[in-house]
Every structure is written in structure tokens, then in C-alpha cells.
Motif scaffolding. Structure first.
Motif, PDB file in Angstrom:
ATOM      1  N   ALA A  42      11.830  60.156  28.038  1.00  0.00           N
ATOM      2  CA  ALA A  42      10.559  59.533  28.399  1.00  0.00           C
ATOM      3  C   ALA A  42      10.150  58.501  27.363  1.00  0.00           C
ATOM      4  O   ALA A  42       9.359  57.617  27.651  1.00  0.00           O
ATOM      5  N   ASP A  43      10.685  58.591  26.163  1.00  0.00           N
ATOM      6  CA  ASP A  43      10.293  57.687  25.087  1.00  0.00           C
ATOM      7  C   ASP A  43      11.001  56.340  25.129  1.00  0.00           C
ATOM      8  O   ASP A  43      10.571  55.404  24.490  1.00  0.00           O
ATOM      9  N   GLU A  44      12.120  56.242  25.835  1.00  0.00           N
ATOM     10  CA  GLU A  44      12.844  54.980  25.793  1.00  0.00           C
ATOM     11  C   GLU A  44      12.481  54.079  26.964  1.00  0.00           C
ATOM     12  O   GLU A  44      12.230  54.541  28.071  1.00  0.00           O
ATOM     13  N   PRO A  45      12.440  52.766  26.699  1.00  0.00           N
ATOM     14  CA  PRO A  45      12.120  51.825  27.771  1.00  0.00           C
ATOM     15  C   PRO A  45      13.303  51.705  28.722  1.00  0.00           C
ATOM     16  O   PRO A  45      14.447  51.647  28.293  1.00  0.00           O
ATOM     17  N   PRO A  47      14.813  49.571  32.083  1.00  0.00           N
ATOM     18  CA  PRO A  47      14.723  48.576  33.145  1.00  0.00           C
ATOM     19  C   PRO A  47      15.055  49.246  34.480  1.00  0.00           C
ATOM     20  O   PRO A  47      16.099  49.883  34.618  1.00  0.00           O
ATOM     21  N   VAL A  48      14.143  49.169  35.429  1.00  0.00           N
ATOM     22  CA  VAL A  48      14.297  49.825  36.725  1.00  0.00           C
ATOM     23  C   VAL A  48      15.004  48.903  37.710  1.00  0.00           C
ATOM     24  O   VAL A  48      15.882  49.330  38.449  1.00  0.00           O
ATOM     25  N   VAL A  64      11.907  41.245  35.814  1.00  0.00           N
ATOM     26  CA  VAL A  64      12.367  42.574  35.406  1.00  0.00           C
ATOM     27  C   VAL A  64      11.237  43.576  35.576  1.00  0.00           C
ATOM     28  O   VAL A  64      10.100  43.318  35.162  1.00  0.00           O
ATOM     29  N   THR A  65      11.563  44.711  36.184  1.00  0.00           N
ATOM     30  CA  THR A  65      10.618  45.818  36.297  1.00  0.00           C
ATOM     31  C   THR A  65      11.015  46.871  35.280  1.00  0.00           C
ATOM     32  O   THR A  65      12.169  47.314  35.255  1.00  0.00           O
ATOM     33  N   LEU A  66      10.076  47.236  34.406  1.00  0.00           N
ATOM     34  CA  LEU A  66      10.300  48.229  33.354  1.00  0.00           C
ATOM     35  C   LEU A  66       9.479  49.479  33.596  1.00  0.00           C
ATOM     36  O   LEU A  66       8.383  49.412  34.163  1.00  0.00           O
ATOM     37  N   LYS A  67      10.009  50.582  33.098  1.00  0.00           N
ATOM     38  CA  LYS A  67       9.270  51.844  33.098  1.00  0.00           C
ATOM     39  C   LYS A  67       9.329  52.404  31.680  1.00  0.00           C
ATOM     40  O   LYS A  67      10.399  52.454  31.067  1.00  0.00           O
ATOM     41  N   HIS A  68       8.176  52.790  31.166  1.00  0.00           N
ATOM     42  CA  HIS A  68       8.099  53.343  29.813  1.00  0.00           C
ATOM     43  C   HIS A  68       6.789  54.112  29.668  1.00  0.00           C
ATOM     44  O   HIS A  68       5.760  53.711  30.202  1.00  0.00           O
ATOM     45  N   GLN A 103       2.449  51.488  35.468  1.00  0.00           N
ATOM     46  CA  GLN A 103       3.852  51.893  35.377  1.00  0.00           C
ATOM     47  C   GLN A 103       4.437  52.154  36.752  1.00  0.00           C
ATOM     48  O   GLN A 103       3.779  52.816  37.562  1.00  0.00           O
ATOM     49  N   PRO A 104       5.623  51.701  37.030  1.00  0.00           N
ATOM     50  CA  PRO A 104       6.340  50.666  36.279  1.00  0.00           C
ATOM     51  C   PRO A 104       5.653  49.314  36.465  1.00  0.00           C
ATOM     52  O   PRO A 104       4.793  49.165  37.326  1.00  0.00           O
TER      53      PRO A 104
END
Length: 143
Positions: A42-45, A47-48, A64-68, A103-104
Motif C-alpha cells: 500500500a505504501d508504493e506508488p 501506475p494503474v 498516467v493514472t496512479l494509485k497510492h 484515488q486513483p
């Protein structure tokens, strides 16, 4: 305690049950080890998803879609990067604030100039506390 077990299941003695238990433990351990490279914390970013669109003349827009699990200013996804196959950074999209409640989330980078010889790029994400996430997204560069 052993006598009640033997009385309840007279056809199975503890010596016969033991190999099954060991086999199950080894199988579960192997399954966990094999799954480990695909696990992200859960701590690392992460890219979805990502897209690339040609703007013409060798310029591109990359989304880019990110989840973090952004926690605030001390710990948030602070950038994503465009890499070539050698790992060289071709472009960086800096994220200027945390996205705790979003998020994301998706961000774009326009006017990215890519070498004509490049047919594939990679996207990786970075956070302010742990650094780079393990997942990269591979994108084909349109002609």
C-alpha cells in the motif's frame, strides 16, 4: 488428548496425518513465495494505466493514472517518469501536492519529445517517502 483423537477417528493415526500437514504447509509457502513478485504494498506508488497520443512532429501527450495511499505532505506520490528501454528518463511529470481524497488520479504531460527510433516507453511512479514503486507500464509509441 491423543486417545480421544484416536477414538474419534480410528482409521487415522497421528503418524499418517503428519505428512499431509507438512505437504499443506510447504504448498502454502510456495504459493506465497510465487505470488510475492506480483504483490505491491500500500505504501508504493502504482501506475494503474497509461495512454500515449501523438501531437505530430515527434511530440506526444502521455496520460498516467496512479494509485497510492497518500497520507499528506510527508508521504505522497510526487512524480511519474517516462523511461526508454535502457531505463533512461525521457520526461518527468512532477506532482505538486498530495491526492489524499482523490484515488486513483490521472495526470497528463504534453509536448513530450521522443526520439524517432523509439518504439516503446515505460512509465514508473515515485513517492516522497519510499522512492520508486516496482510496477512499470509498457506503452507502444505510435508512429
Amino acid at each position: 488428548m491423543t486417545k480421544s483423537y484416536l477414538l474419534a477417528r480410528p482409521h487415522i493415526v497421528p503418524e499418517q496425518a503428519k505428512p499431509r500437514s507438512v505437504f499443506l504447509r510447504v504448498t502454502l509457502l510456495l504459493a506465497a513465495l510465487l505470488a510475492a513478485p506480483f504483490h505491491t504494498t500500500a505504501d508504493e506508488p502504482t501506475p494503474v494505466s497509461a495512454t500515449i497520443e501523438s501531437q505530430g512532429s515527434g511530440f506526444f501527450t502521455i496520460s498516467v493514472t496512479l494509485k497510492h495511499a497518500d497520507e499528506g505532505w510527508e508521504h505522497y506520490a510526487n512524480r511519474w517518469e517516462v523511461l526508454d528501454g535502457e531505463g533512461n528518463i525521457l520526461a518527468t511529470r512532477t506532482l505538486l501536492h498530495p491526492h489524499v481524497n482523490e484515488q486513483p488520479f490521472t495526470r497528463n504531460l504534453s509536448a513530450v519529445r521522443l526520439p524517432n527510433s523509439l518504439d516503446t516507453i515505460y512509465i514508473r511512479a515515485h513517492d516522497s517517502k519510499h522512492g520508486y514503486g516496482r510496477r512499470k507500464i509498457k506503452l507502444a509509441v505510435p508512429e
